[in-house]
Design a protein around this motif. Structure first.
Motif, PDB file in Angstrom:
ATOM      1  N   GLU A 170       0.815  -1.224   0.000  1.00  0.00           N
ATOM      2  CA  GLU A 170       0.000   0.000   0.000  1.00  0.00           C
ATOM      3  C   GLU A 170       0.844   1.268   0.000  1.00  0.00           C
ATOM      4  O   GLU A 170       0.387   2.309  -0.457  1.00  0.00           O
ATOM      5  CB  GLU A 170      -0.948   0.007   1.201  1.00  0.00           C
ATOM      6  N   THR A 171       2.072   1.189   0.499  1.00  0.00           N
ATOM      7  CA  THR A 171       2.929   2.376   0.555  1.00  0.00           C
ATOM      8  C   THR A 171       3.848   2.513  -0.655  1.00  0.00           C
ATOM      9  O   THR A 171       4.653   3.445  -0.706  1.00  0.00           O
ATOM     10  CB  THR A 171       3.773   2.379   1.850  1.00  0.00           C
ATOM     11  N   LEU A 172       3.724   1.611  -1.635  1.00  0.00           N
ATOM     12  CA  LEU A 172       4.509   1.780  -2.864  1.00  0.00           C
ATOM     13  C   LEU A 172       4.066   3.074  -3.539  1.00  0.00           C
ATOM     14  O   LEU A 172       2.880   3.418  -3.502  1.00  0.00           O
ATOM     15  CB  LEU A 172       4.292   0.593  -3.810  1.00  0.00           C
ATOM     16  N   PRO A 173       5.001   3.799  -4.166  1.00  0.00           N
ATOM     17  CA  PRO A 173       4.620   5.055  -4.829  1.00  0.00           C
ATOM     18  C   PRO A 173       3.685   4.779  -6.015  1.00  0.00           C
ATOM     19  O   PRO A 173       4.089   4.212  -7.017  1.00  0.00           O
ATOM     20  CB  PRO A 173       5.951   5.654  -5.280  1.00  0.00           C
ATOM     21  N   ARG A 174       2.446   5.175  -5.859  1.00  0.00           N
ATOM     22  CA  ARG A 174       1.409   4.830  -6.821  1.00  0.00           C
ATOM     23  C   ARG A 174       1.655   5.417  -8.205  1.00  0.00           C
ATOM     24  O   ARG A 174       1.342   4.794  -9.221  1.00  0.00           O
ATOM     25  CB  ARG A 174       0.048   5.244  -6.273  1.00  0.00           C
ATOM     26  N   ASP A 175       2.218   6.606  -8.256  1.00  0.00           N
ATOM     27  CA  ASP A 175       2.496   7.209  -9.556  1.00  0.00           C
ATOM     28  C   ASP A 175       3.537   6.404 -10.326  1.00  0.00           C
ATOM     29  O   ASP A 175       3.413   6.192 -11.529  1.00  0.00           O
ATOM     30  CB  ASP A 175       2.925   8.668  -9.409  1.00  0.00           C
ATOM     31  N   LYS A 176       4.539   5.909  -9.634  1.00  0.00           N
ATOM     32  CA  LYS A 176       5.587   5.114 -10.293  1.00  0.00           C
ATOM     33  C   LYS A 176       5.063   3.739 -10.706  1.00  0.00           C
ATOM     34  O   LYS A 176       5.400   3.231 -11.775  1.00  0.00           O
ATOM     35  CB  LYS A 176       6.799   4.989  -9.386  1.00  0.00           C
TER      36      LYS A 176
END
Length: 183
Positions: free
Chosen positions: A61-67
């Motif tokens: 859930e904390t992965l950078p969503r834009d990337k």
């Protein structure tokens, strides 16, 4: 290494499921490793591979969503819609950039499917510009109620435009055709 280990019978990483579980636990600080080793899983089993980026785990859930979105759009475009649907509907993502992209992806699918639909009609029921002529004796189906994927994606687009308060209409207006000719 992960791909090699996934094919060995006695390996603790046998099968793609173990690789998915391993990559899910790496977290944002190892995003490069996740991007490097997830493609083979995304190719052989897209639904399970997508779980690398959508499982309800703190590391995921904390992965950078834009990337993550950019990664998926570049190599696995068909997974961008389910990824965005997950982060918006399940994780309550309100960032306008994600809502805008989901609308653009829905619209792109609808336009492609509409083009296929129009070309599938009998001769004389459409013009080369894809503008429908009046259909004699055939009633038009309301938008979003067409059969198959066209109806499914058109309904998703219309519903999302209705419920989302995070997209930016001014940024999207140019993407919508005014005369039905934009592909």
């Amino acid at each position: 290494v992960l791909l090699d280990q996934s094919t060995k019978a006695n390996s603790p990483l046998k099968g793609h499921e173990r690789t998915v579980q391993y990559l899910q636990r790496l977290g944002a600080e190892n995003l490069g490793i996740i991007f490097e080793f997830s493609p083979w899983v995304l190719k052989i089993c897209p639904e399970d591979g997508l779980k690398i980026f959508t499982e309800d785990l703190p590391e995921v859930e904390t992965l950078p969503r834009d990337k993550v979105l950019q990664f998926l759009k570049e190599g696995f475009k068909e997974l961008a819609i389910p990824y965005l649907e997950h982060i918006i509907y399940v994780w309550d993502e309100n960032g306008p950039e994600f809502h805008n992209v989901l609308i653009q992806l829905y619209l792109s699918r609808v336009q492609g499917l509409m083009k296929q639909y129009l070309y599938s009609l009998p001769e004389g029921m459409y013009r080369s510009s894809l503008k429908l002529w009046a259909l004699k004796g055939v009633s038009a189906v309301p938008a979003g109620q067409e059969k198959g994927e066209l109806g499914q994606f058109r309904n998703k687009l219309l519903s999302f435009l209705d419920i989302s308060t995070s997209y930016e209409p001014a940024r999207l207006i140019s993407d919508f055709p005014f005369d039905g000719r934009k592909a």
